[in-house]
Design an enzyme around this catalytic site. Structure first.
Site, PDB file in Angstrom:
ATOM      1  N   HIS A 129      59.845  12.738  -6.278  1.00  0.00           N
ATOM      2  CA  HIS A 129      59.025  12.089  -7.311  1.00  0.00           C
ATOM      3  C   HIS A 129      59.942  11.448  -8.333  1.00  0.00           C
ATOM      4  O   HIS A 129      61.023  11.964  -8.623  1.00  0.00           O
ATOM      5  CB  HIS A 129      58.076  13.097  -7.986  1.00  0.00           C
ATOM      6  CG  HIS A 129      58.742  14.326  -8.478  1.00  0.00           C
ATOM      7  ND1 HIS A 129      59.112  15.361  -7.635  1.00  0.00           N
ATOM      8  CD2 HIS A 129      59.150  14.691  -9.715  1.00  0.00           C
ATOM      9  CE1 HIS A 129      59.703  16.309  -8.337  1.00  0.00           C
ATOM     10  NE2 HIS A 129      59.744  15.925  -9.615  1.00  0.00           N
ATOM     11  N   ASN A 143      65.051  14.046 -10.293  1.00  0.00           N
ATOM     12  CA  ASN A 143      65.918  15.211 -10.195  1.00  0.00           C
ATOM     13  C   ASN A 143      66.070  15.549  -8.717  1.00  0.00           C
ATOM     14  O   ASN A 143      65.076  15.661  -8.001  1.00  0.00           O
ATOM     15  CB  ASN A 143      65.306  16.398 -10.953  1.00  0.00           C
ATOM     16  CG  ASN A 143      65.254  16.152 -12.446  1.00  0.00           C
ATOM     17  OD1 ASN A 143      66.181  15.588 -13.022  1.00  0.00           O
ATOM     18  ND2 ASN A 143      64.166  16.555 -13.089  1.00  0.00           N
ATOM     19  N   ARG A 174      49.751  11.788 -13.886  1.00  0.00           N
ATOM     20  CA  ARG A 174      50.363  12.125 -15.171  1.00  0.00           C
ATOM     21  C   ARG A 174      51.034  13.496 -15.046  1.00  0.00           C
ATOM     22  O   ARG A 174      50.469  14.400 -14.424  1.00  0.00           O
ATOM     23  CB  ARG A 174      49.301  12.172 -16.278  1.00  0.00           C
ATOM     24  CG  ARG A 174      48.709  10.829 -16.552  1.00  0.00           C
ATOM     25  CD  ARG A 174      47.940  10.758 -17.850  1.00  0.00           C
ATOM     26  NE  ARG A 174      47.149   9.541 -17.849  1.00  0.00           N
ATOM     27  CZ  ARG A 174      47.646   8.313 -18.009  1.00  0.00           C
ATOM     28  NH1 ARG A 174      48.944   8.155 -18.214  1.00  0.00           N
ATOM     29  NH2 ARG A 174      46.869   7.251 -17.954  1.00  0.00           N
ATOM     30  N   ASP A 175      52.209  13.626 -15.656  1.00  0.00           N
ATOM     31  CA  ASP A 175      52.914  14.911 -15.612  1.00  0.00           C
ATOM     32  C   ASP A 175      52.119  15.966 -16.396  1.00  0.00           C
ATOM     33  O   ASP A 175      51.602  15.688 -17.488  1.00  0.00           O
ATOM     34  CB  ASP A 175      54.324  14.765 -16.199  1.00  0.00           C
ATOM     35  CG  ASP A 175      55.224  15.928 -15.819  1.00  0.00           C
ATOM     36  OD1 ASP A 175      56.127  15.737 -14.988  1.00  0.00           O
ATOM     37  OD2 ASP A 175      55.013  17.040 -16.354  1.00  0.00           O
ATOM     38  N   ILE A 176      52.028  17.146 -15.841  1.00  0.00           N
ATOM     39  CA  ILE A 176      51.265  18.233 -16.471  1.00  0.00           C
ATOM     40  C   ILE A 176      51.938  18.709 -17.760  1.00  0.00           C
ATOM     41  O   ILE A 176      51.274  19.282 -18.639  1.00  0.00           O
ATOM     42  CB  ILE A 176      51.106  19.408 -15.460  1.00  0.00           C
ATOM     43  CG1 ILE A 176      49.920  20.279 -15.810  1.00  0.00           C
ATOM     44  CG2 ILE A 176      52.390  20.215 -15.345  1.00  0.00           C
ATOM     45  CD1 ILE A 176      49.548  21.274 -14.704  1.00  0.00           C
ATOM     46  N   HIS A 179      60.112  10.260 -12.233  1.00  0.00           N
ATOM     47  CA  HIS A 179      59.522  10.359 -13.565  1.00  0.00           C
ATOM     48  C   HIS A 179      59.564   8.973 -14.204  1.00  0.00           C
ATOM     49  O   HIS A 179      60.622   8.321 -14.219  1.00  0.00           O
ATOM     50  CB  HIS A 179      60.337  11.319 -14.441  1.00  0.00           C
ATOM     51  CG  HIS A 179      60.380  12.733 -13.930  1.00  0.00           C
ATOM     52  ND1 HIS A 179      59.611  13.740 -14.463  1.00  0.00           N
ATOM     53  CD2 HIS A 179      61.100  13.310 -12.933  1.00  0.00           C
ATOM     54  CE1 HIS A 179      59.867  14.873 -13.831  1.00  0.00           C
ATOM     55  NE2 HIS A 179      60.774  14.645 -12.904  1.00  0.00           N
TER      56      HIS A 179
HETATM   57  P1  DGP Z   1      61.057  18.148 -11.488  1.00  0.00           P
HETATM   58  O1  DGP Z   1      61.522  19.218 -12.395  1.00  0.00           O
HETATM   59  O2  DGP Z   1      61.908  16.885 -11.591  1.00  0.00           O
HETATM   60  O3  DGP Z   1      60.895  18.632 -10.066  1.00  0.00           O
HETATM   61  O4  DGP Z   1      59.630  17.701 -12.026  1.00  0.00           O
HETATM   62  C1  DGP Z   1      58.449  18.287 -11.626  1.00  0.00           C
HETATM   63  C2  DGP Z   1      57.410  17.836 -12.587  1.00  0.00           C
HETATM   64  O5  DGP Z   1      56.152  18.050 -12.003  1.00  0.00           O
HETATM   65  C3  DGP Z   1      57.407  18.592 -13.910  1.00  0.00           C
HETATM   66  O6  DGP Z   1      57.698  17.687 -14.967  1.00  0.00           O
HETATM   67  C4  DGP Z   1      56.014  19.155 -14.048  1.00  0.00           C
HETATM   68  C5  DGP Z   1      55.230  18.413 -12.993  1.00  0.00           C
HETATM   69  N1  DGP Z   1      54.215  19.203 -12.332  1.00  0.00           N
HETATM   70  C6  DGP Z   1      54.397  20.389 -11.682  1.00  0.00           C
HETATM   71  N2  DGP Z   1      53.236  20.835 -11.183  1.00  0.00           N
HETATM   72  C7  DGP Z   1      52.292  19.907 -11.512  1.00  0.00           C
HETATM   73  C8  DGP Z   1      50.898  19.808 -11.268  1.00  0.00           C
HETATM   74  O7  DGP Z   1      50.262  20.670 -10.652  1.00  0.00           O
HETATM   75  N3  DGP Z   1      50.261  18.717 -11.772  1.00  0.00           N
HETATM   76  C9  DGP Z   1      50.935  17.737 -12.457  1.00  0.00           C
HETATM   77  N4  DGP Z   1      50.208  16.696 -12.904  1.00  0.00           N
HETATM   78  N5  DGP Z   1      52.260  17.790 -12.698  1.00  0.00           N
HETATM   79  C10 DGP Z   1      52.915  18.881 -12.234  1.00  0.00           C
END
Ligand code: DGP
Length: 112
Positions: free
Chosen positions: A98, A85, A28-30, A100
């Site tokens: 990654h 991205n 899950r996105d943080i 989304h």
């Molecule tokens: P981007 O901007 O497309 O590189 O997206 C990176 C995404 O990764 C952003 O939406 C926040 C997420 N993210 C960054 N660090 C962490 C983390 O430590 N844990 C989780 N679950 N998500 C993270």
């Protein structure tokens, strides 16, 4: 390698793996930008989509995993968005490929 997603994949940084197969995991996105916001990433370190274009088989597996995660999250019927991205202008903040997977609510028509 000092890559936060490699550390999550290795279990060195805790983040539940909500999906896993031989090629990838999902978390899950943080910082969720929709009611459902998951990230699907390859286990192997690949910087971005440009680099991954050398491995179309892996890209197919990642796309299939995105659809599986959407189904698992219960958003396959209502609809979802998959985005990646790639590079500076797209604001890629984590240099490990990654995708989304966003959904669970009506999203805007614009992609930018
Ligand atoms: P981007 O901007 O497309 O590189 O997206 C990176 C995404 O990764 C952003 O939406 C926040 C997420 N993210 C960054 N660090 C962490 C983390 O430590 N844990 C989780 N679950 N998500 C993270």
């Amino acid at each position: 390698m000092d890559c936060i997603f490699c550390k999550i994949i290795a279990g060195e940084i805790p983040s539940p793996h909500i999906f896993e197969d031989e090629a990838c995991i999902a978390i899950r996105d943080i910082n969720p930008q929709a009611k459902v916001h998951c990230l699907v990433m390859p286990k192997k370190h690949i910087a971005n989509l440009t680099e991954a274009s050398a491995d179309p088989e892996l890209l197919g597996k990642l796309m299939a995993a995105c659809a599986k995660v959407a189904a698992q999250e219960g958003i396959a019927e209502s609809g979802y968005r998959v985005a990646t991205n790639c590079g500076e202008n797209a604001c890629q903040s984590v240099p490990h490929l990654h995708f989304h997977v966003l959904g669970g609510e009506k999203m805007g028509e614009r992609m930018s």
